[in-house]
Design a protein around this motif. Structure first.
Motif, PDB file in Angstrom:
ATOM      1  N   GLU A  66       0.830  -1.200   0.000  1.00 40.36           N
ATOM      2  CA  GLU A  66       0.000   0.000   0.000  1.00 40.36           C
ATOM      3  C   GLU A  66       0.866   1.253   0.000  1.00 40.36           C
ATOM      4  OE1 GLU A  66      -3.892  -1.756   2.377  1.00 40.36           O
ATOM      5  OE2 GLU A  66      -2.284  -0.810   3.518  1.00 40.36           O
ATOM      6  N   LEU A  67       1.905   1.244   0.791  1.00 36.81           N
ATOM      7  CA  LEU A  67       2.815   2.398   0.819  1.00 36.81           C
ATOM      8  C   LEU A  67       3.513   2.563  -0.526  1.00 36.81           C
ATOM      9  CD1 LEU A  67       4.350   1.871   4.362  1.00 36.81           C
ATOM     10  CD2 LEU A  67       2.653   3.595   3.712  1.00 36.81           C
ATOM     11  N   ASP A  68       3.868   1.473  -1.165  1.00 40.48           N
ATOM     12  CA  ASP A  68       4.484   1.552  -2.488  1.00 40.48           C
ATOM     13  C   ASP A  68       3.514   2.175  -3.493  1.00 40.48           C
ATOM     14  OD1 ASP A  68       6.847   0.469  -1.606  1.00 40.48           O
ATOM     15  OD2 ASP A  68       6.394  -1.573  -2.279  1.00 40.48           O
ATOM     16  N   TYR A  69       2.249   1.824  -3.376  1.00 42.07           N
ATOM     17  CA  TYR A  69       1.247   2.412  -4.272  1.00 42.07           C
ATOM     18  C   TYR A  69       1.176   3.921  -4.079  1.00 42.07           C
ATOM     19  CZ  TYR A  69      -3.268   3.722  -6.219  1.00 42.07           C
ATOM     20  OH  TYR A  69      -4.263   4.356  -6.930  1.00 42.07           O
ATOM     21  N   LEU A  70       1.097   4.356  -2.819  1.00 42.55           N
ATOM     22  CA  LEU A  70       1.038   5.793  -2.553  1.00 42.55           C
ATOM     23  C   LEU A  70       2.304   6.489  -3.038  1.00 42.55           C
ATOM     24  CD1 LEU A  70      -0.528   5.745   1.026  1.00 42.55           C
ATOM     25  CD2 LEU A  70      -1.649   6.476  -1.098  1.00 42.55           C
ATOM     26  N   ARG A  71       3.432   5.854  -2.847  1.00 37.68           N
ATOM     27  CA  ARG A  71       4.701   6.431  -3.272  1.00 37.68           C
ATOM     28  C   ARG A  71       4.736   6.637  -4.788  1.00 37.68           C
ATOM     29  NH1 ARG A  71       7.502   3.186  -0.612  1.00 37.68           N
ATOM     30  NH2 ARG A  71       7.977   4.441   1.222  1.00 37.68           N
TER      31      ARG A  71
END
Length: 389
Positions: A66-71
């Protein structure tokens, strides 16, 4: 399975505002209050179910993917994603009790940075728990209505000129229903469906997440300084400094359209990509916006008007026909898509009411949408902005 399965199950503008809060106002303290605008609902009868879902919400953390997606979103900065990697919602900031007359007393109070993500999932929780409690929604009827809406849009728009977005998370019938609705819209509308405000579904379904700012961004600046009369201009300037030309849709109705236009000078007309309508007569609003752009030597055809106030298909078609060719037009549809199943959907809101110990307010262009418990402050706000009572 909790009703809110991930912290991405919220509107994009919560993350865009949260990033700006982290960078510009990390110490601000705020208060939000819940209101049900639909009379006669015994939401207090659902308090145990709502409380259990809030506990489950506060147990969530962002996962690595999820953090990778936001990044990967062009406007999200690495330091904000690093912060989210440490973040969780804390139950101590939520105060829940039975209200008078079967109502619900729900208050969020604490650091803005640590409370901003509560609003949308809490509204979705209340709406879905109430839907389960009421038990009268008919999904087959909802599917029939959805097919009819899709058919009408396709028939009226064979060239796929109308741009529709899903804005329905906060008042949805249920999370799985919103997923089904988005799947049907994507299949039926094709390029007419340009995205969703919900970050979880955007990631899951390969759609574009959409959103910029909400009322609370401008409301908070009423207490963040430097002068109340300059609060809108400061909020817009701070937004531009954060996003450097990205996410350029300004919200126009925090203290009414007259006050907005007085502040939205040639600089802002040229700087922002467009404006969003969320209260008042949308046709009159659009005409005034276009005239204002022309007075400020800006070609309205280069700007986007986003309509998002209680839209249905009839209104979308009429607005598109009215403004077609005069400017760019987009539509964010909420309850009419995600909670239209044969029974009236409750109108639920959570609004910021205080910032740094001071009252803040929204003076809507629609009667009944304003929300502030301090009548003295509302009168002062009207005086400062020259708004008739």
């Amino acid at each position: 399975m909790p009703l809110i399965p991930t912290l991405l199950d919220t509107d994009l503008y919560k993350f865009t505002m949260m990033q700006a809060v982290l960078h510009q106002h990390p110490a601000a303290q705020v208060e939000y209050r819940f209101r049900c605008r639909t009379p006669g609902l015994d939401l207090g009868a659902c308090i145990d179910g709502i409380s259990a879902e809030i506990d489950a919400l506060c147990a969530l953390r962002f996962g690595a993917e999820e953090l990778d997606y936001l990044r990967g979103l062009r406007f999200i900065r690495p330091d904000f994603v690093d912060f989210l990697g440490l973040f969780h919602l804390d139950r101590k900031y939520v105060h829940l009790a039975r209200g008078d007359g079967g109502g619900l007393d729900l208050v969020i109070r604490g650091p803005w940075l640590h409370t901003i993500l509560f609003e949308v999932p809490l509204l979705a929780i209340v709406s879905e728990v109430w839907s389960r409690h009421g038990g009268r929604a008919d999904r087959e009827e909802g599917r029939r209505r959805l097919r009819s809406k899709i058919g009408r849009l396709v028939e009226a728009d064979p060239a796929a000129e109308i741009a529709i977005a899903d804005y329905g998370t906060r008042r949805r019938h249920a999370g799985d229903w919103q997923r089904e609705v988005l799947g049907a819209l994507r299949e039926g509308l094709g390029p007419r469906l340009v995205g969703t405000s919900n970050v979880m579904f955007a990631r899951e379904l390969g759609m574009t997440p959409l959103g910029t700012m909400a009322h609370e961004w401008l409301q908070a600046h009423q207490a963040l300084g430097p002068r109340l009369r300059d609060s809108q201009k400061v909020a817009l300037e701070n937004w531009a400094q954060e996003y450097r030309g990205d996410l350029g849709i300004a919200l126009s109705d925090v203290v009414g359209l007259d006050a907005f236009l007085a502040d939205f000078d040639m600089y802002f007309c040229k700087l922002f990509d467009g404006m969003r309508h969320d209260s008042g007569d949308p046709f009159a609003w659009g005409e005034r916006i276009l005239a204002h752009l022309e007075v400020n030597r800006v070609d309205p055809r280069t700007k986007t008007l986003v309509f998002s106030d209680a839209l249905d298909i009839d209104k979308v078609l009429r607005l598109h026909a009215h403004f077609r060719g005069r400017c760019r037009v987009a539509f964010g549809i909420g309850t009419h898509l995600t909670n239209d199943l044969g029974v009236p959907a409750p109108s639920l809101v959570i609004k910021m009411t205080r910032c740094n110990g001071q009252p803040v307010a929204k003076l809507s262009d629609s009667p009944g949408k304003s929300m502030c418990e301090d009548a003295g402050y509302v009168a002062y706000l009207r005086q400062v902005f020259g708004i008739a009572g």
